[in-house]
Design an enzyme around this catalytic site. Structure first.
Site, PDB file in Angstrom:
ATOM      1  N   ASN A 103       8.971  33.401  79.352  1.00 35.60           N
ATOM      2  CA  ASN A 103       8.446  35.231  78.434  1.00 35.60           C
ATOM      3  C   ASN A 103      10.100  35.574  78.177  1.00 35.60           C
ATOM      4  O   ASN A 103      10.934  35.416  78.553  1.00 35.60           O
ATOM      5  CB  ASN A 103       7.664  36.000  79.472  1.00 35.60           C
ATOM      6  CG  ASN A 103       5.815  35.127  80.048  1.00 35.60           C
ATOM      7  OD1 ASN A 103       5.797  33.883  79.501  1.00 35.60           O
ATOM      8  ND2 ASN A 103       5.312  35.366  80.333  1.00 35.60           N
ATOM      9  N   ASP A 105       9.233  39.014  77.312  1.00 37.34           N
ATOM     10  CA  ASP A 105       8.309  40.533  77.237  1.00 37.34           C
ATOM     11  C   ASP A 105       9.338  41.347  78.092  1.00 37.34           C
ATOM     12  O   ASP A 105       8.797  42.572  78.009  1.00 37.34           O
ATOM     13  CB  ASP A 105       7.036  40.627  77.056  1.00 37.34           C
ATOM     14  CG  ASP A 105       6.822  39.533  78.904  1.00 37.34           C
ATOM     15  OD1 ASP A 105       7.058  39.304  79.940  1.00 37.34           O
ATOM     16  OD2 ASP A 105       5.401  38.968  79.032  1.00 37.34           O
ATOM     17  N   HIS A 120      13.664  32.067  77.102  1.00 37.69           N
ATOM     18  CA  HIS A 120      13.764  31.687  75.402  1.00 37.69           C
ATOM     19  C   HIS A 120      13.982  33.152  75.489  1.00 37.69           C
ATOM     20  O   HIS A 120      13.664  34.094  74.209  1.00 37.69           O
ATOM     21  CB  HIS A 120      12.123  31.152  74.789  1.00 37.69           C
ATOM     22  CG  HIS A 120      12.461  29.911  75.689  1.00 37.69           C
ATOM     23  ND1 HIS A 120      10.670  29.262  75.516  1.00 37.69           N
ATOM     24  CD2 HIS A 120      12.967  29.078  75.716  1.00 37.69           C
ATOM     25  CE1 HIS A 120      10.182  28.257  75.877  1.00 37.69           C
ATOM     26  NE2 HIS A 120      11.397  27.504  76.712  1.00 37.69           N
ATOM     27  N   CYS A 149      24.496  44.707  62.053  1.00 32.03           N
ATOM     28  CA  CYS A 149      25.772  45.451  63.433  1.00 32.03           C
ATOM     29  C   CYS A 149      26.116  46.628  63.172  1.00 32.03           C
ATOM     30  O   CYS A 149      26.723  47.254  62.143  1.00 32.03           O
ATOM     31  CB  CYS A 149      26.163  44.035  63.331  1.00 32.03           C
ATOM     32  SG  CYS A 149      27.237  44.567  65.062  1.00 32.03           S
ATOM     33  N   ASN A 217      -3.480  28.616  87.290  1.00 33.12           N
ATOM     34  CA  ASN A 217      -3.070  28.847  85.587  1.00 33.12           C
ATOM     35  C   ASN A 217      -4.815  28.840  85.749  1.00 33.12           C
ATOM     36  O   ASN A 217      -6.060  28.712  86.814  1.00 33.12           O
ATOM     37  CB  ASN A 217      -2.818  27.262  85.317  1.00 33.12           C
ATOM     38  CG  ASN A 217      -2.705  27.597  83.555  1.00 33.12           C
ATOM     39  OD1 ASN A 217      -3.582  28.293  82.668  1.00 33.12           O
ATOM     40  ND2 ASN A 217      -1.919  27.452  83.760  1.00 33.12           N
TER      41      ASN A 217
HETATM   42  C1  BJW Z   1      -3.754  31.867  82.414  1.00 33.02           C
HETATM   43  C2  BJW Z   1      -4.183  33.292  82.362  1.00 33.02           C
HETATM   44  C3  BJW Z   1      -3.761  34.144  83.527  1.00 33.02           C
HETATM   45  C4  BJW Z   1      -4.584  31.810  80.347  1.00 33.02           C
HETATM   46  N1  BJW Z   1      -3.691  33.451  84.659  1.00 33.02           N
HETATM   47  N2  BJW Z   1      -2.441  31.958  83.392  1.00 33.02           N
HETATM   48  C5  BJW Z   1      11.491  17.053  74.587  1.00 33.02           C
HETATM   49  C6  BJW Z   1       9.559  16.631  73.837  1.00 33.02           C
HETATM   50  C7  BJW Z   1       9.087  16.812  72.733  1.00 33.02           C
HETATM   51  C8  BJW Z   1       9.841  17.601  71.844  1.00 33.02           C
HETATM   52  C9  BJW Z   1      10.338  18.430  72.223  1.00 33.02           C
HETATM   53  C10 BJW Z   1      11.568  17.892  73.655  1.00 33.02           C
HETATM   54  N3  BJW Z   1      13.075  19.026  73.420  1.00 33.02           N
HETATM   55  C11 BJW Z   1      12.917  19.748  72.901  1.00 33.02           C
HETATM   56  C12 BJW Z   1      11.782  19.812  71.890  1.00 33.02           C
HETATM   57  C13 BJW Z   1      10.962  19.821  71.041  1.00 33.02           C
HETATM   58  C14 BJW Z   1      10.841  21.761  70.798  1.00 33.02           C
HETATM   59  C15 BJW Z   1       9.364  21.634  72.549  1.00 33.02           C
HETATM   60  O1  BJW Z   1       9.661  21.493  73.056  1.00 33.02           O
HETATM   61  N4  BJW Z   1       8.514  21.297  71.453  1.00 33.02           N
HETATM   62  C16 BJW Z   1       6.584  20.461  71.536  1.00 33.02           C
HETATM   63  C17 BJW Z   1       6.189  21.954  71.425  1.00 33.02           C
HETATM   64  C18 BJW Z   1       6.453  19.405  71.130  1.00 33.02           C
HETATM   65  N5  BJW Z   1      11.712  22.454  71.884  1.00 33.02           N
HETATM   66  C19 BJW Z   1      12.375  22.723  71.351  1.00 33.02           C
HETATM   67  O2  BJW Z   1      12.612  23.126  70.185  1.00 33.02           O
HETATM   68  C20 BJW Z   1      13.598  24.566  72.242  1.00 33.02           C
HETATM   69  N6  BJW Z   1      14.958  23.836  71.936  1.00 33.02           N
HETATM   70  C21 BJW Z   1      15.595  22.579  72.189  1.00 33.02           C
HETATM   71  O3  BJW Z   1      14.805  21.593  72.832  1.00 33.02           O
HETATM   72  O4  BJW Z   1      16.563  22.306  71.847  1.00 33.02           O
HETATM   73  C22 BJW Z   1      17.395  21.328  71.847  1.00 33.02           C
HETATM   74  C23 BJW Z   1      18.622  21.225  70.965  1.00 33.02           C
HETATM   75  C24 BJW Z   1      19.320  20.909  70.797  1.00 33.02           C
HETATM   76  C25 BJW Z   1      21.354  20.501  71.016  1.00 33.02           C
HETATM   77  C26 BJW Z   1      20.857  21.642  69.937  1.00 33.02           C
HETATM   78  C27 BJW Z   1      20.410  22.452  69.233  1.00 33.02           C
HETATM   79  C28 BJW Z   1      19.090  21.810  69.658  1.00 33.02           C
HETATM   80  C29 BJW Z   1      13.203  25.825  71.965  1.00 33.02           C
HETATM   81  C30 BJW Z   1      12.176  25.606  72.146  1.00 33.02           C
HETATM   82  C31 BJW Z   1      12.085  27.692  72.549  1.00 33.02           C
HETATM   83  C32 BJW Z   1      10.249  27.803  72.259  1.00 33.02           C
HETATM   84  N7  BJW Z   1      10.285  28.926  71.751  1.00 33.02           N
HETATM   85  C33 BJW Z   1       9.155  29.733  72.105  1.00 33.02           C
HETATM   86  C34 BJW Z   1       9.170  30.916  70.894  1.00 33.02           C
HETATM   87  C35 BJW Z   1       9.872  32.402  71.876  1.00 33.02           C
HETATM   88  C36 BJW Z   1      10.253  33.549  70.802  1.00 33.02           C
HETATM   89  C37 BJW Z   1       8.653  34.088  70.509  1.00 33.02           C
HETATM   90  O5  BJW Z   1       8.348  34.701  71.750  1.00 33.02           O
HETATM   91  O6  BJW Z   1       8.464  34.186  69.683  1.00 33.02           O
HETATM   92  O7  BJW Z   1       8.315  30.348  73.393  1.00 33.02           O
HETATM   93  S1  BJW Z   1       7.646  28.520  71.455  1.00 33.02           S
HETATM   94  C38 BJW Z   1       6.287  29.530  72.849  1.00 33.02           C
HETATM   95  O8  BJW Z   1       6.218  28.256  73.670  1.00 33.02           O
HETATM   96  C39 BJW Z   1       6.842  30.406  74.142  1.00 33.02           C
HETATM   97  C40 BJW Z   1       6.644  30.126  75.282  1.00 33.02           C
HETATM   98  O9  BJW Z   1       7.940  30.816  76.168  1.00 33.02           O
HETATM   99  C41 BJW Z   1       6.954  29.045  75.109  1.00 33.02           C
HETATM  100  C42 BJW Z   1       5.893  28.028  76.204  1.00 33.02           C
HETATM  101  O10 BJW Z   1       4.586  28.888  76.078  1.00 33.02           O
HETATM  102  P1  BJW Z   1       3.756  29.117  77.102  1.00 33.02           P
HETATM  103  O11 BJW Z   1       4.311  29.841  78.427  1.00 33.02           O
HETATM  104  O12 BJW Z   1       3.562  28.311  78.206  1.00 33.02           O
HETATM  105  O13 BJW Z   1       2.274  29.860  76.680  1.00 33.02           O
HETATM  106  P2  BJW Z   1       0.640  29.108  76.498  1.00 33.02           P
HETATM  107  O14 BJW Z   1       0.238  30.176  75.936  1.00 33.02           O
HETATM  108  O15 BJW Z   1       1.648  27.461  75.693  1.00 33.02           O
HETATM  109  O16 BJW Z   1       0.286  28.707  77.835  1.00 33.02           O
HETATM  110  C43 BJW Z   1      -0.739  29.659  78.512  1.00 33.02           C
HETATM  111  C44 BJW Z   1      -1.022  29.731  79.968  1.00 33.02           C
HETATM  112  O17 BJW Z   1      -1.821  30.397  80.104  1.00 33.02           O
HETATM  113  C45 BJW Z   1      -1.863  28.425  79.567  1.00 33.02           C
HETATM  114  O18 BJW Z   1      -1.959  27.268  79.953  1.00 33.02           O
HETATM  115  C46 BJW Z   1      -3.026  29.712  79.939  1.00 33.02           C
HETATM  116  O19 BJW Z   1      -3.993  28.371  80.284  1.00 33.02           O
HETATM  117  C47 BJW Z   1      -3.047  29.944  80.665  1.00 33.02           C
HETATM  118  N8  BJW Z   1      -3.621  31.296  81.394  1.00 33.02           N
HETATM  119  N9  BJW Z   1      -4.090  33.441  81.427  1.00 33.02           N
HETATM  120  C48 BJW Z   1      -2.790  32.505  84.628  1.00 33.02           C
HETATM  121  N10 BJW Z   1      -4.398  35.075  83.694  1.00 33.02           N
HETATM  122 ZN    ZN Z   2      28.870  42.078  64.492  1.00 33.30          ZN
END
Ligand code: BJW
Ligand code: ZN
Length: 243
Positions: A103, A105, A120, A149, A217
């Site tokens: 997160n 936030d 992140h 900047c 979850n």
């Molecule tokens: C509750 C609840 C309650 C509800 N109580 N529970 C390997 C395999 C496949 C793909 C890839 C891989 N390696 C890399 C990739 C590509 C990509 C990726 O993972 N893609 C997949 C989605 C397919 N990854 C990347 O691009 C990453 N970078 C990278 O790997 O770089 C490699 C590299 C190497 C060398 C040079 C250059 C590059 C970067 C990933 C960045 C993710 N960014 C985000 C946005 C951040 C900024 C923003 O917020 O605007 O991060 S995306 C978004 O998803 C955010 C989150 O942190 C992240 C995860 O989401 P999260 O937290 O799991 O949320 P949800 O909505 O998915 O789930 C919520 C859950 O809560 C649910 O399960 C509900 O049931 C539950 N819930 N209420 C308890 N009350």
């Molecule tokens: Zn600067």
């Protein structure tokens, strides 16, 4: 049944020697911060490729900034909930603990967690694409639709300090989390769909070390198949009962 499993999971946490906690957007939902992949979540309303990629930022910096300013305002307005506070409290009973959150936030930090890695990034900070200067905007925002900047007349373009798709996570943060997970005997996974890599590797690394895994979850996730205790329910209700 979740209710039956709570005492056992609580015991497990109580006696754990090294705990890795891995959290996602679900833990902040009860504070009023939207998740990403659920119905009504951010990716329901906004396209990832329009807002959360470096390409989107180079194409439409004004819109991307507008979106992040809106989300930053919300993050400032809301309060940490009982789940964030429960995890902060866990640091007072267990010294060998790391909270690795996806997160941005700032709510874990506001709740008092200190052994914290923000994989992140953090929406309260921005950095300069030219000189790397990091600005803390938790109090005052930088001026301008596309802020520049303020450091020594640099004037480079500022961007939110978050990790977009296709970008590398901070290597030291990732390494610290992976190393810690690989040595843990207990892994607590809260409110994440477990779909985003490399962060989602954390519970698998803990599992490989023989750690017991507890997941909280409201719905099963991509990680649920490897956990020892799946506790179905809201983090704000369950976490205070676990620690
Ligand atoms: C509750 C609840 C309650 C509800 N109580 N529970 C390997 C395999 C496949 C793909 C890839 C891989 N390696 C890399 C990739 C590509 C990509 C990726 O993972 N893609 C997949 C989605 C397919 N990854 C990347 O691009 C990453 N970078 C990278 O790997 O770089 C490699 C590299 C190497 C060398 C040079 C250059 C590059 C970067 C990933 C960045 C993710 N960014 C985000 C946005 C951040 C900024 C923003 O917020 O605007 O991060 S995306 C978004 O998803 C955010 C989150 O942190 C992240 C995860 O989401 P999260 O937290 O799991 O949320 P949800 O909505 O998915 O789930 C919520 C859950 O809560 C649910 O399960 C509900 O049931 C539950 N819930 N209420 C308890 N009350
Ligand atoms: Zn600067």
């Amino acid at each position: 049944m979740t209710e039956d499993k709570i005492p056992e999971a609580r015991e497990l946490i109580l006696h754990a020697k090294k705990i890795i906690v891995f959290t996602g957007a679900g833990i902040s939902k009860e504070s009023g911060v939207p998740t990403f992949r659920e119905a009504g979540g951010l990716w329901d309303k906004f396209k990832v490729e329009d807002f959360a990629t470096p390409e989107a930022f180079s194409r439409r910096p004004r819109e991307v900034w507008e979106w992040y300013r809106f989300r930053r305002k919300l993050a400032k307005k809301v309060q940490p909930n009982s789940a964030h506070y429960a995890l902060a409290k866990l640091e007072t009973t267990h010294s060998d603990i790391l909270l690795s959150t996806q997160n941005i936030d700032n709510l874990h930090s506001r709740a008092g967690s200190k052994n914290l890695v923000e994989l992140h990034g953090n929406i309260m900070h921005s950095y300069c694409l030219k000189c790397g200067y990091m600005a803390d905007e938790s109090e005052n925002e930088l001026p301008g639709d596309i802020p520049t900047c303020p450091h020594e007349n640099c004037d480079g373009l500022m961007r939110p300090n978050v990790v977009w798709f296709g970008e590398q996570l901070i290597p030291e943060d990732l390494e610290r989390s992976f190393q810690f997970a690989s040595e843990s005997d207990c892994c607590l996974v809260v409110g994440t769909s477990g779909q985003v890599y490399p962060a989602a590797q954390i519970p698998y690394l803990a599992k490989r070390n023989g750690a017991r895994i507890i997941e909280v979850n409201t719905e099963p996730s991509a990680i649920t198949s490897i956990v020892d205790y799946f506790l179905k329910g809201q983090a704000g209700d369950l976490l205070p009962r676990l620690v």
